[in-house]
Design a protein around this motif. Sequence first.
Motif, PDB file in Angstrom:
ATOM      1  N   GLY A 129       0.844  -1.349  -0.158  1.00 50.21           N
ATOM      2  CA  GLY A 129      -0.019   0.339  -0.253  1.00 50.21           C
ATOM      3  C   GLY A 129       0.933   1.334   0.068  1.00 50.21           C
ATOM      4  N   VAL A 130       2.019   1.471   0.190  1.00 48.96           N
ATOM      5  CA  VAL A 130       2.877   2.114  -0.382  1.00 48.96           C
ATOM      6  C   VAL A 130       3.331   2.789  -1.868  1.00 48.96           C
ATOM      7  N   ARG A 131       2.871   4.901  -1.692  1.00 45.09           N
ATOM      8  CA  ARG A 131       2.654   4.848  -2.884  1.00 45.09           C
ATOM      9  C   ARG A 131       3.632   5.785  -3.205  1.00 45.09           C
ATOM     10  N   PRO A 132       4.634   6.269  -4.347  1.00 50.58           N
ATOM     11  CA  PRO A 132       5.535   7.311  -4.505  1.00 50.58           C
ATOM     12  C   PRO A 132       5.270   8.048  -3.546  1.00 50.58           C
ATOM     13  N   LEU A 133       5.028   9.329  -3.167  1.00 51.91           N
ATOM     14  CA  LEU A 133       4.285  10.271  -2.953  1.00 51.91           C
ATOM     15  C   LEU A 133       4.554  10.057  -1.079  1.00 51.91           C
ATOM     16  N   LEU A 134       4.201   8.965  -0.132  1.00 52.94           N
ATOM     17  CA  LEU A 134       4.557   8.700   0.681  1.00 52.94           C
ATOM     18  C   LEU A 134       5.911   8.329   1.068  1.00 52.94           C
ATOM     19  N   LEU A 135       6.212   7.914   0.054  1.00 52.73           N
ATOM     20  CA  LEU A 135       7.837   8.163   0.341  1.00 52.73           C
ATOM     21  C   LEU A 135       9.004   8.840   0.328  1.00 52.73           C
ATOM     22  N   ALA A 136       8.260  10.047  -0.778  1.00 59.74           N
ATOM     23  CA  ALA A 136       9.373  11.163  -0.784  1.00 59.74           C
ATOM     24  C   ALA A 136       8.759  12.206   0.301  1.00 59.74           C
ATOM     25  N   CYS A 137       7.817  11.776   0.955  1.00 58.73           N
ATOM     26  CA  CYS A 137       7.078  12.319   2.441  1.00 58.73           C
ATOM     27  C   CYS A 137       8.079  12.018   3.408  1.00 58.73           C
ATOM     28  N   GLU A 138       8.588  10.951   3.191  1.00 55.21           N
ATOM     29  CA  GLU A 138       8.725   9.958   4.781  1.00 55.21           C
ATOM     30  C   GLU A 138      10.826  10.647   3.777  1.00 55.21           C
ATOM     31  N   ALA A 139      10.859  10.627   3.046  1.00 49.23           N
ATOM     32  CA  ALA A 139      12.082  11.082   2.733  1.00 49.23           C
ATOM     33  C   ALA A 139      12.882  12.044   2.973  1.00 49.23           C
ATOM     34  N   GLY A 140      11.366  12.971   3.017  1.00 49.94           N
ATOM     35  CA  GLY A 140      11.586  14.465   2.781  1.00 49.94           C
ATOM     36  C   GLY A 140      11.848  15.351   1.846  1.00 49.94           C
ATOM     37  N   ALA A 141      11.811  14.898   0.547  1.00 44.97           N
ATOM     38  CA  ALA A 141      12.125  14.995  -0.847  1.00 44.97           C
ATOM     39  C   ALA A 141      11.061  16.084  -1.375  1.00 44.97           C
ATOM     40  N   GLU A 143      11.019  18.900  -3.325  1.00 41.46           N
ATOM     41  CA  GLU A 143      11.180  18.375  -5.283  1.00 41.46           C
ATOM     42  C   GLU A 143      10.645  17.891  -5.785  1.00 41.46           C
ATOM     43  N   ILE A 144      11.137  17.069  -5.085  1.00 38.40           N
ATOM     44  CA  ILE A 144      10.022  15.761  -5.276  1.00 38.40           C
ATOM     45  C   ILE A 144       8.072  15.665  -5.070  1.00 38.40           C
ATOM     46  N   VAL A 145       8.613  15.454  -3.419  1.00 39.70           N
ATOM     47  CA  VAL A 145       7.260  15.689  -3.436  1.00 39.70           C
ATOM     48  C   VAL A 145       6.112  16.959  -4.284  1.00 39.70           C
ATOM     49  N   GLU A 146       7.059  18.330  -4.751  1.00 35.71           N
ATOM     50  CA  GLU A 146       6.173  18.933  -5.443  1.00 35.71           C
ATOM     51  C   GLU A 146       6.282  18.725  -6.227  1.00 35.71           C
ATOM     52  N   ARG A 147       6.914  18.206  -7.111  1.00 33.05           N
ATOM     53  CA  ARG A 147       6.594  17.092  -8.320  1.00 33.05           C
ATOM     54  C   ARG A 147       5.581  16.219  -8.985  1.00 33.05           C
ATOM     55  N   GLY A 161       0.174   3.320   9.769  1.00 35.34           N
ATOM     56  CA  GLY A 161      -0.990   3.245  11.772  1.00 35.34           C
ATOM     57  C   GLY A 161      -1.829   4.532  11.564  1.00 35.34           C
ATOM     58  N   GLY A 162      -2.586   5.123  10.333  1.00 35.39           N
ATOM     59  CA  GLY A 162      -2.983   6.611  10.218  1.00 35.39           C
ATOM     60  C   GLY A 162      -2.511   7.356  10.414  1.00 35.39           C
ATOM     61  N   GLU A 163      -1.160   7.683  10.013  1.00 34.07           N
ATOM     62  CA  GLU A 163      -0.238   8.846   9.356  1.00 34.07           C
ATOM     63  C   GLU A 163      -0.213   9.673   8.129  1.00 34.07           C
ATOM     64  N   THR A 164      -0.306  10.690   8.481  1.00 37.15           N
ATOM     65  CA  THR A 164      -0.685  11.422   7.334  1.00 37.15           C
ATOM     66  C   THR A 164       0.410  11.757   6.664  1.00 37.15           C
ATOM     67  N   LEU A 165       0.662  12.636   5.232  1.00 40.04           N
ATOM     68  CA  LEU A 165       1.318  12.767   4.578  1.00 40.04           C
ATOM     69  C   LEU A 165       2.363  13.834   5.144  1.00 40.04           C
ATOM     70  N   LEU A 166       1.558  14.865   5.870  1.00 39.70           N
ATOM     71  CA  LEU A 166       2.187  16.201   6.410  1.00 39.70           C
ATOM     72  C   LEU A 166       3.438  15.832   7.752  1.00 39.70           C
ATOM     73  N   ALA A 177       9.370  20.150   1.348  1.00 40.91           N
ATOM     74  CA  ALA A 177       8.195  19.073   1.464  1.00 40.91           C
ATOM     75  C   ALA A 177       7.288  20.016   2.408  1.00 40.91           C
ATOM     76  N   VAL A 178       7.032  20.505   2.939  1.00 41.61           N
ATOM     77  CA  VAL A 178       5.829  20.407   4.957  1.00 41.61           C
ATOM     78  C   VAL A 178       5.215  21.562   3.002  1.00 41.61           C
ATOM     79  N   LEU A 179       5.261  22.830   3.421  1.00 42.08           N
ATOM     80  CA  LEU A 179       5.227  23.733   2.883  1.00 42.08           C
ATOM     81  C   LEU A 179       4.085  23.193   0.955  1.00 42.08           C
ATOM     82  N   ALA A 180       4.910  22.294   0.367  1.00 42.83           N
ATOM     83  CA  ALA A 180       4.019  21.925  -0.320  1.00 42.83           C
ATOM     84  C   ALA A 180       2.506  21.677  -0.184  1.00 42.83           C
ATOM     85  N   LEU A 181       2.782  20.915   0.776  1.00 43.16           N
ATOM     86  CA  LEU A 181       2.296  19.435   1.301  1.00 43.16           C
ATOM     87  C   LEU A 181       0.911  20.141   1.821  1.00 43.16           C
ATOM     88  N   LEU A 182       0.804  21.482   2.813  1.00 44.12           N
ATOM     89  CA  LEU A 182       0.011  22.923   3.411  1.00 44.12           C
ATOM     90  C   LEU A 182      -0.035  23.147   1.877  1.00 44.12           C
TER      91      LEU A 182
END
Length: 537
Positions: A129-141, A143-147, A161-166, A177-182
């Motif tokens: 159930g892991v998506r690319p965006l989830l991996l990018a957020c966890e890594a704090g990438a 520019e990739i999060v923005e893309r 565990g219900g944790e959000t991308l943020l 990454a945080v600003l992009a998600l907000l």
Amino acid sequence: MICLNQHRCNGRGCLMKNRKVWVSLPARAWCSALSLLFVCSAAADEVGNVSSRGAVQEQGTASLAGIADAAERGEWTRIPQLLQSGCSVNAAQADGMTALHWAVMQNNLPQVSQLLQAGATVDAENSYGVRPLLLACEAGAGEIVERLLQSGAETSVRGAGGETLLMLAARAGHERAVLALLHAGVAPNGRDQKQQTALMWAAAEGHVVVVDRLLQGGADAAAATPAGWTAGLFAVREGRTEVLLRLLQAGMDVNAARTVGGQAKGPNPLLLAVQNGHFETAAAILDAGADPNAQPMGQGALHAVVAVRRPVRGDGDPPPVGSGRMSSLQFVRRLVQGGGDVNLRLRQGQSGFADFTTTGCTAFVLAAQTGDLALLELLLELKADPQIPNADGATAVQAAAGVGDLGSGLESAGSEAEAIQVVKRLQQLGLDLNAVDENGETAMHGAAYQNWPALIEYLDEQGLRPAVWNQPNRWGWTPLIIAHGYREGNFRPDAATIASLEQVMRRRGQAIPADPGKDVEANQQSWDRKVQSKGKQ
């Protein structure tokens, strides 16, 4: 590393369970490590077959997951060729990993863009159930999060565990990454299954800039878990002083204890900082206006310093790792000079069968109990009164001598040699070595509890009166009975202590019973009658 019971971990086991406090870094209920374990396992299988697979591909019959395989190995120059040969950009490996997953994991922004332009599914899920965006957020990438967001990646996806991308991006500490998600509309106060938030995770990790951005984005600094943990308390427990100061500016109450259901159930920031050895953080809390004499859990910060410096040994908790350059003794001086009562008595402590009662203890008595001569000298310099007893009338002498059974598997925080040095210092201060508390405990009882024959000899040399110490206590035990193993928990006789006591008793003309333990019940009954008689008077 964080364990799911909300204790701070170092990869080997839980560290700060509070020290009864104890307490709770945001739990990583979802961990990509699990999926990565399987991914790496699959990758190993693939690499093991590289030569045969390579030969097949050279013959023009690429495997179904050829693009993902190449991406995993970082062979990005082969991707256009594989696409031209008819391979699907969304081809997945056995565990569901696609080329886009691998590009994100390798933090390769150009390849992420090329794959998306080639039609890669932005929300592809692997088998876990892991998506690319989830991996990018966890890594704090960032520019990739923005893309990925620009390509329409879904922002409501959560971890197992219900944790959000943020929350994932906040823990990684990457501002972009945080600003992009907000900006993409991710709720700043979303919670996981443990009701933790992105602000709590960022605060615990000490990411000051991310904390600022979350607060500016509408994060609630007062939000709490069901156990009463706020972002501020997480910051304090981890010694994140800068983050704490930000949260205080945002309205955090510097004196508020951890609260559950409207009732205080845990330490306030000052006590929590001390319990975890963060003395610089504790000093900053004092500077912010904390009450130096507050006792939210029945004990104050000054009392807590004693156990942090010298916890019980054996099966007890180790001292906290702590942080900063301020020592515990420097903090004690700062606390008292800032209005802390050097003679503050512990409001609610330990008391029970054969225990040394800590209720009513000053820091001086507690330091005597742990054999901490350095702390005792500082407290005396700060005008501590060495004569103040605990709630049972036990003085620092009984505390230093070891009164109170610690139970099986535990040892006194101080050594026998340290106990003797402390007793000598207390003598110099005029304390009575023949003191008896309300439970009938004497210094000789204490030496028997701790199996300290050298202290027994020293006390006898100093003129302890057998008529005082060779008496049963509230539980029917004389020092000799204690030495024979009659105490709380396992039956624990000590031959050296027995021999030392018997030698002293012969020297002082005391009869040595053949079977000391046979009188325990009669002694208890005699004590009870004496108490009842006093009550009638």
